[in-house]
Structure formats: C-alpha cells, structure tokens
Scaffold this active site. Structure first.
Site, PDB file in Angstrom:
ATOM      1  N   HIS A  95       0.839  -1.208   0.000  1.00  0.00           N
ATOM      2  CA  HIS A  95       0.000   0.000   0.000  1.00  0.00           C
ATOM      3  C   HIS A  95       0.868   1.250   0.000  1.00  0.00           C
ATOM      4  O   HIS A  95       0.655   2.163  -0.804  1.00  0.00           O
ATOM      5  CB  HIS A  95      -0.927  -0.007   1.224  1.00  0.00           C
ATOM      6  CG  HIS A  95      -1.545   1.324   1.531  1.00  0.00           C
ATOM      7  ND1 HIS A  95      -2.602   1.832   0.801  1.00  0.00           N
ATOM      8  CD2 HIS A  95      -1.261   2.267   2.470  1.00  0.00           C
ATOM      9  CE1 HIS A  95      -2.929   3.025   1.280  1.00  0.00           C
ATOM     10  NE2 HIS A  95      -2.136   3.320   2.287  1.00  0.00           N
ATOM     11  N   ASP A 147       6.598  20.465 -27.194  1.00  0.00           N
ATOM     12  CA  ASP A 147       6.611  19.151 -26.535  1.00  0.00           C
ATOM     13  C   ASP A 147       7.715  19.181 -25.479  1.00  0.00           C
ATOM     14  O   ASP A 147       8.366  20.206 -25.280  1.00  0.00           O
ATOM     15  CB  ASP A 147       6.872  18.022 -27.562  1.00  0.00           C
ATOM     16  CG  ASP A 147       6.339  16.668 -27.081  1.00  0.00           C
ATOM     17  OD1 ASP A 147       6.529  16.334 -25.893  1.00  0.00           O
ATOM     18  OD2 ASP A 147       5.738  15.954 -27.891  1.00  0.00           O
ATOM     19  N   TRP A 164       6.796   0.011   4.254  1.00  0.00           N
ATOM     20  CA  TRP A 164       7.268   0.720   3.055  1.00  0.00           C
ATOM     21  C   TRP A 164       8.656   1.309   3.234  1.00  0.00           C
ATOM     22  O   TRP A 164       9.329   1.656   2.266  1.00  0.00           O
ATOM     23  CB  TRP A 164       6.274   1.811   2.644  1.00  0.00           C
ATOM     24  CG  TRP A 164       6.449   3.133   3.350  1.00  0.00           C
ATOM     25  CD1 TRP A 164       5.900   3.492   4.540  1.00  0.00           C
ATOM     26  CD2 TRP A 164       7.210   4.258   2.896  1.00  0.00           C
ATOM     27  NE1 TRP A 164       6.284   4.754   4.875  1.00  0.00           N
ATOM     28  CE2 TRP A 164       7.084   5.257   3.880  1.00  0.00           C
ATOM     29  CE3 TRP A 164       7.981   4.521   1.770  1.00  0.00           C
ATOM     30  CZ2 TRP A 164       7.722   6.498   3.766  1.00  0.00           C
ATOM     31  CZ3 TRP A 164       8.608   5.769   1.668  1.00  0.00           C
ATOM     32  CH2 TRP A 164       8.468   6.730   2.663  1.00  0.00           C
ATOM     33  N   SER A 192      13.157   5.437 -13.699  1.00  0.00           N
ATOM     34  CA  SER A 192      12.023   6.167 -14.288  1.00  0.00           C
ATOM     35  C   SER A 192      11.967   7.601 -13.771  1.00  0.00           C
ATOM     36  O   SER A 192      11.838   8.561 -14.548  1.00  0.00           O
ATOM     37  CB  SER A 192      10.723   5.435 -13.958  1.00  0.00           C
ATOM     38  OG  SER A 192       9.618   6.254 -14.209  1.00  0.00           O
ATOM     39  N   SER A 193      12.102   7.759 -12.448  1.00  0.00           N
ATOM     40  CA  SER A 193      12.010   9.100 -11.850  1.00  0.00           C
ATOM     41  C   SER A 193      13.169   9.989 -12.286  1.00  0.00           C
ATOM     42  O   SER A 193      12.976  11.175 -12.561  1.00  0.00           O
ATOM     43  CB  SER A 193      12.023   9.006 -10.322  1.00  0.00           C
ATOM     44  OG  SER A 193      10.852   8.406  -9.879  1.00  0.00           O
ATOM     45  N   HIS A 240      12.935  12.093   3.431  1.00  0.00           N
ATOM     46  CA  HIS A 240      12.310  13.378   3.749  1.00  0.00           C
ATOM     47  C   HIS A 240      12.151  14.275   2.518  1.00  0.00           C
ATOM     48  O   HIS A 240      11.056  14.761   2.265  1.00  0.00           O
ATOM     49  CB  HIS A 240      12.964  14.138   4.901  1.00  0.00           C
ATOM     50  CG  HIS A 240      12.106  15.311   5.245  1.00  0.00           C
ATOM     51  ND1 HIS A 240      11.064  15.249   6.134  1.00  0.00           N
ATOM     52  CD2 HIS A 240      12.049  16.542   4.695  1.00  0.00           C
ATOM     53  CE1 HIS A 240      10.412  16.396   6.133  1.00  0.00           C
ATOM     54  NE2 HIS A 240      10.990  17.198   5.271  1.00  0.00           N
ATOM     55  N   GLU A 254      11.726  13.337  -0.329  1.00  0.00           N
ATOM     56  CA  GLU A 254      10.663  12.682  -1.100  1.00  0.00           C
ATOM     57  C   GLU A 254       9.284  13.244  -0.717  1.00  0.00           C
ATOM     58  O   GLU A 254       8.408  13.371  -1.565  1.00  0.00           O
ATOM     59  CB  GLU A 254      10.719  11.171  -0.872  1.00  0.00           C
ATOM     60  CG  GLU A 254       9.566  10.370  -1.446  1.00  0.00           C
ATOM     61  CD  GLU A 254       9.500  10.354  -2.969  1.00  0.00           C
ATOM     62  OE1 GLU A 254      10.510  10.679  -3.628  1.00  0.00           O
ATOM     63  OE2 GLU A 254       8.422  10.022  -3.503  1.00  0.00           O
ATOM     64  N   TYR A 292       8.672  16.232  -0.138  1.00  0.00           N
ATOM     65  CA  TYR A 292       8.506  17.454  -0.936  1.00  0.00           C
ATOM     66  C   TYR A 292       8.329  17.139  -2.413  1.00  0.00           C
ATOM     67  O   TYR A 292       7.685  17.904  -3.129  1.00  0.00           O
ATOM     68  CB  TYR A 292       9.671  18.411  -0.674  1.00  0.00           C
ATOM     69  CG  TYR A 292       9.662  18.845   0.766  1.00  0.00           C
ATOM     70  CD1 TYR A 292       8.571  19.570   1.259  1.00  0.00           C
ATOM     71  CD2 TYR A 292      10.651  18.473   1.645  1.00  0.00           C
ATOM     72  CE1 TYR A 292       8.498  19.913   2.592  1.00  0.00           C
ATOM     73  CE2 TYR A 292      10.592  18.820   2.987  1.00  0.00           C
ATOM     74  CZ  TYR A 292       9.517  19.530   3.455  1.00  0.00           C
ATOM     75  OH  TYR A 292       9.432  19.857   4.774  1.00  0.00           O
ATOM     76  N   SER A 323      -1.279  27.031  -6.479  1.00  0.00           N
ATOM     77  CA  SER A 323      -0.930  28.401  -6.853  1.00  0.00           C
ATOM     78  C   SER A 323      -1.535  28.800  -8.196  1.00  0.00           C
ATOM     79  O   SER A 323      -1.607  29.985  -8.514  1.00  0.00           O
ATOM     80  CB  SER A 323       0.588  28.572  -6.910  1.00  0.00           C
ATOM     81  OG  SER A 323       1.145  28.288  -5.644  1.00  0.00           O
ATOM     82  N   HIS A 344      15.103  13.639  11.792  1.00  0.00           N
ATOM     83  CA  HIS A 344      13.911  13.712  12.658  1.00  0.00           C
ATOM     84  C   HIS A 344      13.090  12.420  12.591  1.00  0.00           C
ATOM     85  O   HIS A 344      12.180  12.239  13.388  1.00  0.00           O
ATOM     86  CB  HIS A 344      13.050  14.954  12.363  1.00  0.00           C
ATOM     87  CG  HIS A 344      12.461  15.014  10.980  1.00  0.00           C
ATOM     88  ND1 HIS A 344      12.156  16.204  10.375  1.00  0.00           N
ATOM     89  CD2 HIS A 344      12.108  14.063  10.093  1.00  0.00           C
ATOM     90  CE1 HIS A 344      11.645  15.964   9.181  1.00  0.00           C
ATOM     91  NE2 HIS A 344      11.605  14.683   8.991  1.00  0.00           N
ATOM     92  N   HIS A 345      13.420  11.538  11.645  1.00  0.00           N
ATOM     93  CA  HIS A 345      12.772  10.226  11.610  1.00  0.00           C
ATOM     94  C   HIS A 345      13.492   9.218  12.499  1.00  0.00           C
ATOM     95  O   HIS A 345      13.079   8.067  12.573  1.00  0.00           O
ATOM     96  CB  HIS A 345      12.737   9.698  10.177  1.00  0.00           C
ATOM     97  CG  HIS A 345      11.949  10.556   9.246  1.00  0.00           C
ATOM     98  ND1 HIS A 345      10.602  10.402   9.050  1.00  0.00           N
ATOM     99  CD2 HIS A 345      12.310  11.616   8.485  1.00  0.00           C
ATOM    100  CE1 HIS A 345      10.168  11.318   8.189  1.00  0.00           C
ATOM    101  NE2 HIS A 345      11.188  12.076   7.836  1.00  0.00           N
ATOM    102  N   THR A 370       6.849  27.611   4.852  1.00  0.00           N
ATOM    103  CA  THR A 370       5.553  26.966   4.614  1.00  0.00           C
ATOM    104  C   THR A 370       4.417  27.895   5.033  1.00  0.00           C
ATOM    105  O   THR A 370       3.400  28.017   4.332  1.00  0.00           O
ATOM    106  CB  THR A 370       5.471  25.632   5.392  1.00  0.00           C
ATOM    107  OG1 THR A 370       6.651  24.874   5.118  1.00  0.00           O
ATOM    108  CG2 THR A 370       4.261  24.830   4.956  1.00  0.00           C
ATOM    109  N   LYS A 414       3.789  30.503   2.450  1.00  0.00           N
ATOM    110  CA  LYS A 414       2.963  30.029   1.341  1.00  0.00           C
ATOM    111  C   LYS A 414       1.483  30.001   1.716  1.00  0.00           C
ATOM    112  O   LYS A 414       0.631  30.487   0.973  1.00  0.00           O
ATOM    113  CB  LYS A 414       3.416  28.634   0.882  1.00  0.00           C
ATOM    114  CG  LYS A 414       4.821  28.618   0.305  1.00  0.00           C
ATOM    115  CD  LYS A 414       5.151  27.323  -0.412  1.00  0.00           C
ATOM    116  CE  LYS A 414       4.482  27.217  -1.738  1.00  0.00           C
ATOM    117  NZ  LYS A 414       5.039  28.114  -2.763  1.00  0.00           N
ATOM    118  N   ARG A 438       1.675   1.304  15.464  1.00  0.00           N
ATOM    119  CA  ARG A 438       1.381   1.089  14.054  1.00  0.00           C
ATOM    120  C   ARG A 438       1.869  -0.298  13.644  1.00  0.00           C
ATOM    121  O   ARG A 438       2.632  -0.930  14.365  1.00  0.00           O
ATOM    122  CB  ARG A 438       2.041   2.190  13.203  1.00  0.00           C
ATOM    123  CG  ARG A 438       3.549   2.177  13.275  1.00  0.00           C
ATOM    124  CD  ARG A 438       4.190   3.421  12.669  1.00  0.00           C
ATOM    125  NE  ARG A 438       4.098   3.457  11.210  1.00  0.00           N
ATOM    126  CZ  ARG A 438       4.902   4.216  10.434  1.00  0.00           C
ATOM    127  NH1 ARG A 438       5.849   4.975  10.996  1.00  0.00           N
ATOM    128  NH2 ARG A 438       4.759   4.223   9.133  1.00  0.00           N
TER     129      ARG A 438
HETATM  130 CU   CU1 Z   1      10.801  13.971   7.379  1.00  0.00          CU
END
Ligand code: CU1
Length: 525
Positions: free
Chosen positions: A72, A101, A137, A165-166, A249, A251, A253, A264, A298-299, A324, A327, A445
């Site tokens: 998931h 293009d 994950w 791919s990315s 992290h 990721e 963003y 926007s 921080h993780h 943030t 924004k 979790r």
């Molecule tokens: Cu993070």
C-alpha cells in the site's frame, strides 16, 4: 497549421500508446496509470482497515497484513502520487512555457513505460512461493536484508526501475524548462506550477540516486556477502536509516511541491486576483526544498543519536514551518477580498489548505524531540503523515477537475464533482483524525490486533475508509462520463478575470504561443 504529431505514420491501437512520444499521450498514460494504481493501493488499505475493525484477528493472517501495508505504501507513493504529478507535468509544462513538446520525447516514453513493468514485478511476488515484501514501506535493515523474504530481491529490482524512471523524467522536465521556454518567458514569468516542478525535478535528481545506492547495498548484503548494514560484519543497520531518510524526507517534498504549484494556479483563478507575492512563493518553495535536505534525522530521534544532533534536526525541521507559513498566508491573501467562486477545483484547493495545515501542525509535534519519543512507532505517526500525503492527493484531484476541460475539451458534471469533494474531505477526516487519538492512547502502528480499548476509534476509522473508497468510484464515473459524453467545454470554463485565469482555450492547441505575452498570468512583476 495544426497537427497532433510530427512524422508521417501514426500507429493505431496499442502501438500508438507503446510508441508515442507526444507529451499529451504520455501525460494521459501517467494519469490513467496513477488512477488504476490508486484503486489497487486503496483496495489494499481497505483489506487491512477492515481487519482492524475488530481487535482480534478477523479474516487475514498477520503475515498478509504486513504484506498489504508494505505494498500500500510503496504503490501510493511511487505508483499514484508521483506518476499523477508527472502526468500533470507532461500535460501542462510544454503549453505553459510555449514549447511544442518535452525536450526529450523518446526518453519521456521510456520514463513512463518503466512503471507498468516495475509494478508488475512488485505485484507478481503475490503469486510466488513464499511471502511478498512484508517489512513496511520503509524497508529497514535488517528486517529487509537479513530477514527479508526471497521476494525482496524482486522488490529491490522494482525500486531500481522506479528510480530510473524518476531520474529520467526529472531530467527531462528540468531540461525542458531550462531549454524550451519561448522567447520572453523569463524565469520570473514562469507559472508557479512550472517553477514547482522545476524544483521538484532537482530534488528528484538529488535523492533518487541515494535510494538506488541504498537498495544496491541491500542487494549486495543479501547476495554478495557484504555487510553494509550488518553489525557482525562491521556494518551498521542505522546506516540504512540514514540513507533511506536522506531520500525519504525530500521525497515528501517531491510529493507535495507539485501540489503547491497546482494550488498556486487554481486559487488565483477562482479568486479572480493575481497570486499574492509571486516572488515570495517561488523563493519559499526553493527554501523549503533546500531545508528538506537538512532534516532527515527527525525520523530517527530514538536511534540513540547524540543529543546535539537531535537538537540540530529538531530546529532545522521547525524552521521549515516559516517558508511553509509564508505560502499558506500568501494563498489566503490571494483569496482575501477576491471575487470567489467555489467550483470543484477550488473546493479541492481549499480542502488542500485545510488538510495540509493539519498535517503541518502534527508535523511540528513530531519534530519536537521529547514529544517524538512518545509518538515514535505509534498510530499518531500514521495519522500525521497521511495528512500531507492526502493533501497532495486532493491537489491532484483539484488539478484534474481544473484542467480536464483543457485536455479533452469537455466539461465534467459539477454536481457530481461537489459530491465527490464533500464525501472525500469528510471521509478523509473520519478515517485519519481518530488515528491521532488511537496513537496518543498507545496503539502501535503495523500491528494487526490491538487491546479492546482501541476498538471504537478503529471502527470509526474503518467506516471512514470504506466511505472514502466508495466516493472515489464517483470520481472514476465522472471522469469516464466526461471523456465519453461530457458536454463541450466553453473556451474559458472558469470565467476568470481577463489575464488572470490560465487562458489556454479548451481543448489546448498544439503550440500555445511563439513568444510569451506580456500579461501572461497576471503575476505581479
Ligand atoms: Cu521527514
């Protein structure tokens, strides 16, 4: 002179899609792929949410539960949000900068077609003997290295293909924006959506090789007797977490910055005003992206890091709240005293603001070292990160409703769109808000059964999840109905004030402009 593609023969049927180098075709494939995977990964979440309806084991084995939460997460991130955002990029970046293009159309084709194969490999582990990937994950070592099932090697291959791919897609997008802008389309005239994707592409180019390196080290540890992540061989399992979160992290963003871009574009259109503080919006996004590289630990506060580094990462994380906040206040200032209307894209954009802000506030809670020690590994964290991620999903839905008339020249059902919005925004909160309290009360979790006292809130959450899943069928039906027999869209479907709405006609022409007009989007200079 208008033509759909360059070249002499136009393959039909499946070959048209396999061989296409057209940014609109590839954008459509990305979006359709994301939609299919949205239902696959959403279906998986319903399996474990229904299991969690009752405290004891109901209908699946713990092993299968672990497999479902793993797939998931991976699919929602790499198979839904990222491809959907890439689809929006393909459709909208060339017309927004006046390019015919993407810069590298054949590479564009390959970037997309890697995805179905990557996910076929990941999902085929379901039919292999032995377990599917079952380590969550985040696939922490040693759970995924020493103790990973055989299918882990297929999982590693999937991640390598997704990374390729990315990287190729990000490269293409960055090159397109740098090289393909029409004359007078200066950097500070670019639509914020284009800016957002440029920044996202740079983040991707920096982090995907790190992830690829990480899974390569896993592959070596598992099959070639290295010990990068194994203490007994002189390695360090915590090294895996450093590598993973240096990717992980930023990721976040990657998932949410394209959403910033979408919002926007939409909020000014439905406020009939210029975006407030265009320059500050661009700079704030750049600052957020940069700071995103300085916060990964921080993780990992509870891994026994020195208190000094815990403090550094706590403060660097909290600093991100400043740009943030800039924004969020600029979006609200754009709406302030505007001539607002609330069609479906605007509703989803406002939904984004609310859902994203809730995720931001619980993010600050998780960033505080002493609090994080309490939340660590609990359902609170699950509740927290689903808010920013669902805000990205809501922004994608806003974008689909907003740009669908430009893509196919047809109008969706507004009534059905509004039902979809309200059902979604309510069910998202019914699903995830109680999970904060379940987590604060101590439910961990990633565990399929739980003590009796967590039953009520889990049942609320599961009912919310079922309603959320069913409401997405409305979205699917509305989309199919629009493409098949929607009524013709007006040239300017949202009736934006002159020069303020993105005024591409519906449907969009092959080439939007030879030279960027002066009053392009009504951004302040
Ligand atoms: Cu993070």
């Amino acid at each position: 002179m208008s033509h759909a593609g360059v070249g002499h023969h136009h393959p039909k049927g499946i070959k048209r899609w396999l061989y296409t180098t057209n940014h609109k075709d590839i954008g459509t494939m990305y979006l359709v792929f994301a939609l299919i995977m949205f239902f696959v990964a959403g279906g998986m979440s319903l399996i474990f949410r229904i299991e969690l309806f009752r405290p004891e084991h109901v209908f699946i084995q713990p092993q299968f539960y672990n497999e479902m939460i793993t797939m998931h997460g991976i699919i929602m991130i790499f198979g839904v949000v990222m491809p959907a955002a890439a689809g929006l990029a393909n459709w909208m970046i060339p017309p927004m900068i006046g390019a015919p293009d993407m810069a590298l159309p054949r590479l564009n084709n390959w970037s997309f077609w890697l995805l179905p194969f990557a996910f076929s490999i990941a999902l085929s582990t379901m039919f292999m003997s032995g377990p599917m990937p079952d380590f969550g994950w985040t696939f922490y070592a040693p759970l995924s290295t020493t103790f990973g099932p055989k299918s882990t090697d297929f999982f590693i291959f999937t991640i390598h293909m997704l990374g390729l791919s990315s990287i190729l897609a990000a490269l293409n997008i960055a090159v397109t924006i740098i090289n393909m802008r029409a004359p007078k389309m200066t950097w500070m005239k670019m639509p914020v959506f284009v800016w957002s994707w440029f920044i996202t592409a740079l983040i991707l180019l920096a982090i995907m090789p790190v992830l690829a390196g990480g899974v390569t080290m896993m592959l070596m540890d598992r099959n070639f007797h290295t010990a990068f992540f194994e203490a007994a061989g002189g390695g360090d399992p915590i090294l895996f977490q450093h590598i993973f979160w240096f990717f992980g992290h930023p990721e976040v963003y990657v998932l949410v910055v394209p959403a910033f871009g979408v919002i926007s574009e939409i909020i000014p259109a439905f406020s009939r005003k210029k975006l407030f503080g265009y320059h500050m919006m661009v700079y704030a996004t750049i600052i957020i992206a940069f700071l995103g590289f300085l916060v990964w630990m921080h993780h990992m506060f509870t891994t026994g890091a020195p208190i000094e580094s815990q403090l550094f990462f706590m403060y660097s994380t909290m600093v991100i709240a400043v740009p943030t906040g800039v924004k969020l206040f600029n979006w609200m200032a754009t709406m302030h005293k505007g001539s607002l209307s609330f069609e479906t894209p605007m509703l989803f954009a406002i939904g984004f603001l609310v859902i994203f802000t809730i995720g931001g506030v619980t993010g600050i809670m998780c960033a505080l070292v002493p609090s994080d020690y309490q939340y660590r590994g609990s359902y609170f964290v699950v509740a927290h990160f689903h808010y920013p991620l669902l805000s990205a999903v809501m922004a994608i839905m806003a974008a689909v409703y907003f740009w669908l008339p430009k893509w196919c020249g047809k109008m969706y059902s507004e009534a059905m769109g509004k039902w979809h919005f309200w059902l979604t925004v309510i069910s998202v909160n019914v699903t995830f808000f109680p999970q904060h309290f379940i987590g604060l009360a101590g439910m961990p979790r990633r565990v399929p059964d739980y003590p009796l006292q967590f039953t009520d809130l889990n049942q609320v959450s599961t009912i919310g999840a079922i309603v959320m899943g069913l409401s997405q069928l409305l979205f699917l039906y509305n989309l199919i109905r629009t493409v098949k027999r929607g009524k013709e869209a007006p040239q300017r479907p949202w009736d934006g004030a002159k020069g303020l709405e993105w005024t591409l006609p519906s449907p969009m022409p092959y080439h939007t402009f030879e030279e960027a007009p002066d009053e392009l989007h009504g951004y302040e200079d």
